[in-house]
Scaffold this motif. Structure first.
Motif, mmCIF file in Angstrom:
data_model
loop_
_atom_site.group_PDB
_atom_site.id
_atom_site.type_symbol
_atom_site.label_atom_id
_atom_site.label_comp_id
_atom_site.label_asym_id
_atom_site.label_seq_id
_atom_site.Cartn_x
_atom_site.Cartn_y
_atom_site.Cartn_z
ATOM 1 N N ALA A 1 -1.047 -12.112 -19.276
ATOM 2 C CA ALA A 1 -1.305 -10.522 -18.651
ATOM 3 C C ALA A 1 -2.488 -10.313 -19.632
ATOM 4 O O ALA A 1 -2.851 -10.270 -20.791
ATOM 5 C CB ALA A 1 -0.963 -10.084 -18.344
ATOM 6 N N GLU A 2 -3.657 -9.111 -19.654
ATOM 7 C CA GLU A 2 -3.972 -8.786 -20.868
ATOM 8 C C GLU A 2 -4.457 -6.819 -20.189
ATOM 9 O O GLU A 2 -4.483 -6.530 -19.034
ATOM 10 C CB GLU A 2 -5.795 -9.198 -20.989
ATOM 11 N N ASP B 1 -4.780 -9.944 -14.972
ATOM 12 C CA ASP B 1 -4.463 -11.193 -15.915
ATOM 13 C C ASP B 1 -5.069 -11.916 -15.026
ATOM 14 O O ASP B 1 -6.146 -12.227 -13.497
ATOM 15 C CB ASP B 1 -2.864 -11.496 -14.977
ATOM 16 N N VAL C 1 -1.981 -5.730 -10.557
ATOM 17 C CA VAL C 1 -0.892 -6.300 -11.743
ATOM 18 C C VAL C 1 -0.303 -4.695 -11.730
ATOM 19 O O VAL C 1 -0.225 -3.811 -11.729
ATOM 20 C CB VAL C 1 -0.603 -6.902 -12.920
ATOM 21 N N ASN D 1 3.454 -10.149 -16.147
ATOM 22 C CA ASN D 1 2.269 -11.199 -15.816
ATOM 23 C C ASN D 1 2.348 -11.774 -14.639
ATOM 24 O O ASN D 1 3.700 -11.769 -13.800
ATOM 25 C CB ASN D 1 3.261 -11.697 -17.104
ATOM 26 N N THR E 1 3.033 -8.167 -21.714
ATOM 27 C CA THR E 1 1.785 -8.421 -22.670
ATOM 28 C C THR E 1 2.057 -7.115 -22.759
ATOM 29 O O THR E 1 1.117 -5.787 -22.264
ATOM 30 C CB THR E 1 0.267 -9.031 -21.965
#
Length: 569
Positions: A60-61, A82, A89, A137, A149
């Motif tokens: 994930a970001e 993600d 998310v 995630n 993340t």
């Protein structure tokens, strides 16, 4: 038909069947082992090919873009996504390491699509808070990434928090002593100005400032340049700091009364385009004419619909005759022009601007308050009208000069407040007095009942009230004030959502039980100031006020400028 032709036909049919089998393998290699074509002593390589494996898991970001005070709470904003899913998310919030909230990042933003978030956090206990966010995630193929993340962390202090101190140590004023704050807010920015190093006979070593760009969560502070000798200027002392902002010019300004011995020489203004650490050298606004001046205030016309949008007004008392004088600026406080007007007799005035551009000037002292209005950018005015003919109870041992504070909401409703004699006790104590008007000429005056139990609160003195209005939500006003009881002062807070018809009192003080002996002394008694800082920011209320603590390390005092976070209307 001959047998040979039939045999040949059968051979062609078998060949076509084999080709079809190969085609079947090419189209669907996953079924290659089940095809008769692969049941040969030396099958082709295609019989051993397998389906492509799934994509490996991707983390994930996202990012925690900001944390700020808003709507009486603390808000975090950012984005999270993600690559393994087009859907939203989950985001987890930890406060000082403990999970306190989980929410979904599904708010649309032009830069990231439907993966943004703006979330109000749960209320936090008093003290330092470290807020960390993590995106959960969404698993893809193997190998799997970490379950979360990190999106980043931010810090703030909930509750009572110091925003400014007295940086000086000169021998002719008292240290460490910060007194008398004024504040103004625009959007999420709040700027406060206050006296640092209070003198016994008047004025201070310099004017200090504190600024927040995130609705009161974090602050930068310092002292204004070039104003007094202590800061590279030529004047002996500074006093009566006030803050204003011109939205049209995107310029902040702080006005200070400067002294060169004796009474104030006039008003100088420092300007800033960031409201933070960059301030101009001061310039004269009014005075510097050999006369004596006192108790200034500045207000700007920030109503975009007003015909005088961008005009700033300064009111001040000229002590020769105790007359209220006015000046205006149309260039963001860079230059000022004196205005003609009624020049009523008073020492203490407060200008506010209604949405139609009408300037309303309230003035008076010690519980006696009047007003007049000006239109046309200060070219026409009405005769003064009385608002209250009350009086003030002078509290022994305390400097508690009663001056008026006022603000207007987006409907043009003006609420003003000051402290004066409590009628229920025969003028033996002070109470908060409120006046309301929709035009600046017709007023309704009431007492604000901060303590319904008269017997219990008979010895309680309220003083130095300051008021603000929410510019975006009509009818929302808030007041911060000092309350003296049994030889100690507490800072208290009121809010209203119905234009001041009713007030909600915060159950606990913002600061509690400060003995008078811990405050710097003056020739009029111990001092916190004649007003306190209060301003709106993103639908929240941001206050600045002096807090006196027991001194340490050989200091004479330990009085700092503080705030309380968060507060709502």
């Amino acid at each position: 038909m001959s047998r040979r032709f039939l045999a040949a036909g059968r051979s062609v049919a078998l060949l076509l069947t084999g080709v079809a089998a190969v085609a079947s393998v090419l189209v669907a290699p996953g079924r290659a082992q089940a095809s008769p074509f692969c049941d040969q002593p030396d099958p082709p390589p295609i019989c051993f090919e397998q389906p492509d494996p799934p994509e490996p898991d991707r983390a994930a970001e996202g990012w925690l873009d900001a944390m700020y005070g808003a709507n009486g709470g603390v808000v975090v904003a950012g984005w999270a996504a993600d690559p393994d899913t087009a859907g939203p998310v989950q985001v987890r919030v930890r406060r000082n390491g403990t999970l306190v909230q989980t929410f979904t990042a599904n708010t649309y933003r032009p830069d990231v699509g439907a993966h943004g978030f703006s979330q109000t956090l749960p209320a936090a206990p008093a003290g330092p808070q470290t807020i960390c966010l993590a995106a959960v995630n969404v698993y893809g193929g193997a190998p799997r990434r970490a379950a979360e993340t990190s999106l980043g962390c931010r810090t703030f202090t909930a509750g009572l928090y110091t925003v400014g101190t007295d940086p000086y140590s000169n021998a002719d004023t008292q240290h460490s002593a910060a007194v008398e704050a004024d504040s103004f807010g625009w959007g999420g920015t709040v700027v406060s100005a206050y006296q640092v190093g209070r003198g016994y006979s008047g004025g201070s070593t310099n004017t200090g400032f504190a600024a927040s760009r995130d609705g009161g969560l974090s602050w930068t502070s310092g002292a204004l340049p070039g104003l007094t000798v202590a800061a590279g200027g030529t004047h002996e002392r500074a006093s009566d700091p006030v803050v204003a902002y011109s939205a049209r010019h995107d310029t902040w300004m702080v006005g200070s009364l400067v002294f060169d011995g004796g009474d104030g020489r006039g008003i100088m203004v420092n300007r800033s385009t960031d409201g933070g650490s960059h301030w101009s050298a001061p310039t004269w606004a009014i005075g510097n004419d050999g006369g004596a001046w006192d108790k200034e205030w500045i207000a700007c016309d920030n109503w975009a619909s007003s015909p005088s949008y961008g005009t700033c007004y300064l009111t001040v008392t000229k002590l020769a005759g105790y007359q209220v004088e006015l000046a205006k600026s149309v260039d963001g406080g860079l230059s000022w022009t004196p205005l003609n007007g009624p020049r009523p007799s008073a020492n203490g005035s407060f200008p506010v601007v209604r949405p139609d551009g009408t300037l309303v000037v309230l003035y008076g002292l010690a519980g006696r308050v009047s007003s007049f209005t000006m239109t046309g950018g200060g070219t026409a005015w009405t005769s003064p009208v009385p608002i209250s003919s009350g009086s003030q109870y002078d509290v022994p041992g305390l400097r508690d000069v009663s001056v008026v504070s006022a603000d207007t909401d987006s409907t043009g409703r003006i609420n003003a407040v000051w402290h004066g004699c409590r009628t229920a006790t025969g003028c033996a104590w002070n109470n908060l007095v409120q006046a309301t008007s929709t035009d600046g000429q017709n007023w309704t005056v009431t007492e604000i009942d901060t303590c319904p139990d008269t017997a219990l609160c008979a010895a309680s003195n309220q003083f130095a009230p300051s008021i603000t209005a929410d510019p975006l939500n009509p009818g929302r006003f808030a007041i911060v004030y000092n309350d003296l009881w049994n030889g100690a002062v507490s800072v208290k807070y009121l809010s209203s959502t119905d234009g001041g018809r009713t007030w909600k009192k915060r159950t606990t003080p913002l600061a509690d039980a400060m003995p008078l002996t811990l405050m710097p002394d003056t020739n009029q008694g111990r001092m916190l100031g004649e007003y306190l800082g209060i301003a709106p920011a993103n639908g929240s209320v941001v206050t600045t006020f002096p807090v006196a603590a027991a001194p340490a390390n050989g200091q004479a005092f330990a009085q700092t400028m503080s705030t309380y976070t968060p507060l709502g209307f």
